[in-house]
Design an enzyme around this catalytic site. Structure first.
Site, mmCIF file in Angstrom:
data_model
loop_
_atom_site.group_PDB
_atom_site.id
_atom_site.type_symbol
_atom_site.label_atom_id
_atom_site.label_comp_id
_atom_site.label_asym_id
_atom_site.label_seq_id
_atom_site.Cartn_x
_atom_site.Cartn_y
_atom_site.Cartn_z
ATOM 1 N N LYS A 27 0.826 -1.217 0.000
ATOM 2 C CA LYS A 27 0.000 0.000 0.000
ATOM 3 C C LYS A 27 0.856 1.261 0.000
ATOM 4 C CE LYS A 27 -2.136 -1.160 3.759
ATOM 5 N NZ LYS A 27 -1.823 -0.655 4.942
ATOM 6 N N ARG A 102 -9.087 1.444 10.326
ATOM 7 C CA ARG A 102 -8.556 0.103 10.559
ATOM 8 C C ARG A 102 -9.479 -0.733 11.431
ATOM 9 N NH1 ARG A 102 -2.529 0.624 9.812
ATOM 10 N NH2 ARG A 102 -1.654 -1.376 10.361
ATOM 11 N N ARG A 147 12.476 -1.247 10.688
ATOM 12 C CA ARG A 147 11.295 -0.953 11.494
ATOM 13 C C ARG A 147 11.183 -1.949 12.628
ATOM 14 N NH1 ARG A 147 5.789 0.354 8.390
ATOM 15 N NH2 ARG A 147 5.011 -0.891 10.129
ATOM 16 N N ARG A 158 0.568 -8.751 13.820
ATOM 17 C CA ARG A 158 -0.080 -7.705 13.010
ATOM 18 C C ARG A 158 -1.002 -8.317 11.952
ATOM 19 N NH1 ARG A 158 5.138 -5.238 11.266
ATOM 20 N NH2 ARG A 158 4.008 -4.094 9.688
HETATM 21 P P1 ADP Z 1 1.429 -2.111 8.652
HETATM 22 O O1 ADP Z 1 0.254 -1.829 7.771
HETATM 23 O O2 ADP Z 1 2.581 -2.663 7.895
HETATM 24 O O3 ADP Z 1 1.095 -2.908 9.892
HETATM 25 P P2 ADP Z 1 1.490 0.700 9.551
HETATM 26 O O4 ADP Z 1 2.669 1.565 9.343
HETATM 27 O O5 ADP Z 1 0.238 1.003 8.807
HETATM 28 O O6 ADP Z 1 2.019 -0.762 9.239
HETATM 29 O O7 ADP Z 1 1.104 0.669 11.116
HETATM 30 C C1 ADP Z 1 2.058 0.418 12.091
HETATM 31 C C2 ADP Z 1 1.411 0.461 13.475
HETATM 32 O O8 ADP Z 1 0.870 1.765 13.721
HETATM 33 C C3 ADP Z 1 0.242 -0.482 13.707
HETATM 34 O O9 ADP Z 1 0.684 -1.799 14.040
HETATM 35 C C4 ADP Z 1 -0.467 0.214 14.873
HETATM 36 O O10 ADP Z 1 0.239 0.005 16.090
HETATM 37 C C5 ADP Z 1 -0.320 1.690 14.522
HETATM 38 N N1 ADP Z 1 -1.454 2.186 13.704
HETATM 39 C C6 ADP Z 1 -1.369 2.658 12.429
HETATM 40 N N2 ADP Z 1 -2.585 3.025 11.984
HETATM 41 C C7 ADP Z 1 -3.464 2.790 12.985
HETATM 42 C C8 ADP Z 1 -4.865 2.944 13.131
HETATM 43 N N3 ADP Z 1 -5.644 3.427 12.145
HETATM 44 N N4 ADP Z 1 -5.453 2.579 14.314
HETATM 45 C C9 ADP Z 1 -4.705 2.114 15.317
HETATM 46 N N5 ADP Z 1 -3.371 1.929 15.252
HETATM 47 C C10 ADP Z 1 -2.739 2.264 14.105
#
Ligand code: ADP
Length: 202
Positions: A27, A102, A147, A158
């Site tokens: 994405k 999410r 990361r 995750r």
């Molecule tokens: P990925 O999609 O690879 O898991 P992201 O960079 O989108 O990675 O998200 C990393 C972390 O940030 C998530 O595991 C969560 O802890 C937090 N996070 C990101 N977006 C949200 C959201 N919309 N609601 C809650 N936590 C979030």
């Protein structure tokens, strides 16, 4: 099938898109390319939270704990963050949302924000990729970006959180005929062209 690599939408078009897909589905890469193609900003909650962690703000300190564990932050925290971000002037012509909503609660919150503004959602692009492929991509990313949440145990968690909390959004948006399925296993160019053809064909 020949699909145009050049987006048909011009600079005056308005578009609001959600990118949906499990960790490692690509994405982020595609969000960047959509910014260049459609001249609308990308709002990436993961990047916003990692920025807050680097700044050492109160939000960042809280986010750090959740992110290291691969857990989602509380919905009300994310919603107030996004409420503020979405009201910024650069979002008037639309935006690409990556990492938000999410959960169903976040999707309902976004609905309320958009209804208050009187603006519609155009597409929910669902990136489809097998688990094995996304895990492989996350392992590669780990060596490049370091990361902290790309370590194996956290990745598995995750993926599990994605299935439990985020996958129900597919049905939520399917009921409004907004979901466009994107096979995300091809090259970056192929996936980008596919997305452009979906957006421009609408
Ligand atoms: P990925 O999609 O690879 O898991 P992201 O960079 O989108 O990675 O998200 C990393 C972390 O940030 C998530 O595991 C969560 O802890 C937090 N996070 C990101 N977006 C949200 C959201 N919309 N609601 C809650 N936590 C979030």
């Amino acid at each position: 099938m020949i699909v145009s690599a050049v987006p048909i939408q011009d600079e005056t078009s308005v578009m609001r898109i959600i990118l949906l897909g499990q960790p490692g589905c690509g994405k982020g890469t595609q969000a960047q390319r959509l910014v260049a193609a459609y001249h609308i900003p990308k709002l990436i909650t993961g990047d916003m939270l990692r920025g807050a962690v680097e700044e050492g703000s109160a939000l960042g300190k809280m986010a750090d704990t959740y992110m290291r564990r691969g857990e989602l932050l509380p919905d009300d925290i994310i919603l107030s963050l996004m409420r503020e971000r979405l009201s910024a002037p650069d979002c008037r012509r639309g935006y690409i949302l990556d990492g938000f909503p999410r959960t169903i609660a976040q999707a309902n919150g976004l609905d309320a924000l958009m209804a208050a503004e009187g603006v519609p959602l155009d597409h929910v692009l669902l990136f489809e990729v097998p688990d094995a492929e996304s895990r492989k991509r996350l392992r590669t990313r780990r060596t490049v970006e370091h990361r902290l949440d790309d370590i194996d145990d956290t990745v598995l968690h995750r993926l599990d959180v994605y299935r439990r909390a985020t996958l129900p959004l597919v049905k939520f948006y399917e009921e409004r005929s907004l979901v466009r399925r994107i096979p995300a296993t091809g090259s970056m160019d192929e996936v980008h062209r596919h997305i452009c053809s979906v957006i421009d064909g609408s």
